[in-house]
Scaffold this active site. Sequence first.
Site, PDB file in Angstrom:
ATOM      1  N   SER A   1       0.842  -1.199   0.000  1.00  0.00           N
ATOM      2  CA  SER A   1       0.000   0.000   0.000  1.00  0.00           C
ATOM      3  C   SER A   1       0.881   1.254   0.000  1.00  0.00           C
ATOM      4  O   SER A   1       1.685   1.426  -0.905  1.00  0.00           O
ATOM      5  CB  SER A   1      -0.956  -0.038   1.196  1.00  0.00           C
ATOM      6  OG  SER A   1      -1.965   0.929   1.086  1.00  0.00           O
TER       7      SER A   1
ATOM      8  N   HIS B   1      -7.814  -5.253  -0.397  1.00  0.00           N
ATOM      9  CA  HIS B   1      -6.523  -4.640  -0.122  1.00  0.00           C
ATOM     10  C   HIS B   1      -5.961  -5.162   1.197  1.00  0.00           C
ATOM     11  O   HIS B   1      -6.666  -5.239   2.195  1.00  0.00           O
ATOM     12  CB  HIS B   1      -6.731  -3.125  -0.046  1.00  0.00           C
ATOM     13  CG  HIS B   1      -5.483  -2.316   0.009  1.00  0.00           C
ATOM     14  ND1 HIS B   1      -4.573  -2.272  -1.020  1.00  0.00           N
ATOM     15  CD2 HIS B   1      -5.002  -1.474   0.976  1.00  0.00           C
ATOM     16  CE1 HIS B   1      -3.594  -1.445  -0.708  1.00  0.00           C
ATOM     17  NE2 HIS B   1      -3.829  -0.961   0.496  1.00  0.00           N
TER      18      HIS B   1
ATOM     19  N   GLU C   1      -8.940  -5.117  -4.685  1.00  0.00           N
ATOM     20  CA  GLU C   1      -8.258  -4.134  -3.840  1.00  0.00           C
ATOM     21  C   GLU C   1      -9.237  -3.100  -3.256  1.00  0.00           C
ATOM     22  O   GLU C   1      -9.230  -2.805  -2.068  1.00  0.00           O
ATOM     23  CB  GLU C   1      -7.204  -3.375  -4.663  1.00  0.00           C
ATOM     24  CG  GLU C   1      -6.036  -4.191  -5.154  1.00  0.00           C
ATOM     25  CD  GLU C   1      -4.941  -4.387  -4.124  1.00  0.00           C
ATOM     26  OE1 GLU C   1      -5.110  -3.961  -2.970  1.00  0.00           O
ATOM     27  OE2 GLU C   1      -3.911  -4.978  -4.495  1.00  0.00           O
TER      28      GLU C   1
END
Length: 523
Positions: A204, A429, A335
């Site tokens: 991330s 995610h 995600e």
Amino acid sequence: MPNDKNNKTELPRNPELTPPCGPVKGQYRKGISSYKGIPYAMPPLRERRFKAPEPMPPWEYLRDCLKPGHTALQMGGILVDSPGTYQMEGKSEDCLFLNVWTPATNPEERYPVYVFIHGGAFATGSGTEMMYDGTRMAQEGVVVVTINYRLGALGFLATHGLYEEAGTTGNYGLLDQIQALRWVQENIEAFGGDPEQVTLGGESAGAFSVTGLMLSPLAKGLFHQAIVESGSIFSIASFAPHNRGDLEKSMTNGQLLCETFGTRDTTEDLYKLRRIPGDVLAAVSMVKSDQSVTPKAFCFWPVYDGVVLPKDPVKALAQAEINPVKLLLGYNTNESSLFIKGHTNLGIYKMLCIEIFGPEKATAVMEHFPVDDDHTPLERMLEIYTHSAFVVGMVMMAKKYASLGEDVFFYNFDYDPAILKIVGLNTAHAMELPFIFGNGIGQHRATKISNLSWIMQSSWVNFIKTGNPNFKEEYKGQVLWPKFDPEKKDIMVFDTHLSNKALPYQEDLAFLEKIMFGNEESV
């Protein structure tokens, strides 16, 4: 060379080492020594606020490194947004600490090193979260390092006054990461690590950071391989649409913050800026997971400052102004289900398209991804956000590095457990992280989940050790992970059954790459 696993020397419960930084005492458990809360820079307090980190002078006393240091000041959360994330206990502006897990039991051993940068939208998170505990990975024969770095305004505020003072502004958090990598080069041998074999990884915002450092001359030679999970520096506009990494826009944003606190954006008033309570700056930096609302004006993300990031990353990549490394990277299928929520309607869909792509380009995006009888606003937004915020930039990076002759391995994490479907997250995610670090998942390959975790962690460790994630010894269900080719674009799919396939959605990705970056060549 590392000793055989079965012939390891047992260490005392609290082993002591004397690296150049100063003597440290750690904890020995399950065949791994851990040293937590090691300061890698001077506390960035008072006059050191909004400046590049200063190296910590060596200390002479034995430092207890049994517990993590403070995490960076922050409020709210991306992965967890609960009442507990808004309190300040355990958080401090004095946060520049790192943690080391090592399998080494004598000074002669040398293991490859994995330095991991945590995510959290550059506003939340820490290297000490249980998910990132390095014990399991270290047991496979690597030295693991996790770090804290400054977050929010304290890590990424850009102003005209700060730029005039130092010739750069807005990238203090990235400079922290670079200083941590310098610390690794200077000290990791004492922990059994090989400074010539450092893999830098992140997820991330950590992936945004790693790809940024892959383009930063200040990080040249500090790492030799890279692992990029879910993100790239190219996609800042998806999260910070008001400044998009642009220096002038970021400084204008900073000027607005100064005015909010009754401070002029000048070098003369920097002393006032450095005296605003840290928890107040954390509050104005607050983020939540839900992107289905208008983002705040105060979006503190890395800045193309001309120094740490010398130019727009898209131009730097196109001109091959990069740090050459072997590369492992990839994304999770769903995600954006962590960020785009079920209440997304047509108005929110249009608003987010305008903010991400700008009003002129948004129309073309909405025409390419129309809302109709077969596609709801939520479905379209999930699709667009996954592509634009995560996948497009990683594909650009993979294509360029592969075309320059670097080994590139691309993956798609596609495991979709039923419990995630129930709460509407799917393969969201960050869901790959427990599988890779091996924490919170059974370790005996007794279930599909634990077997997948073993395969993924082993693949990551293989890459860290050799630059190739493939196994040398066969196992049941084994599938070759092919190198990424700019033409074929084969990727590895991690599910309960492994497979290869061509990168999906290539037409959509090519369209978005052209819309976002003006690149004419197809994905």
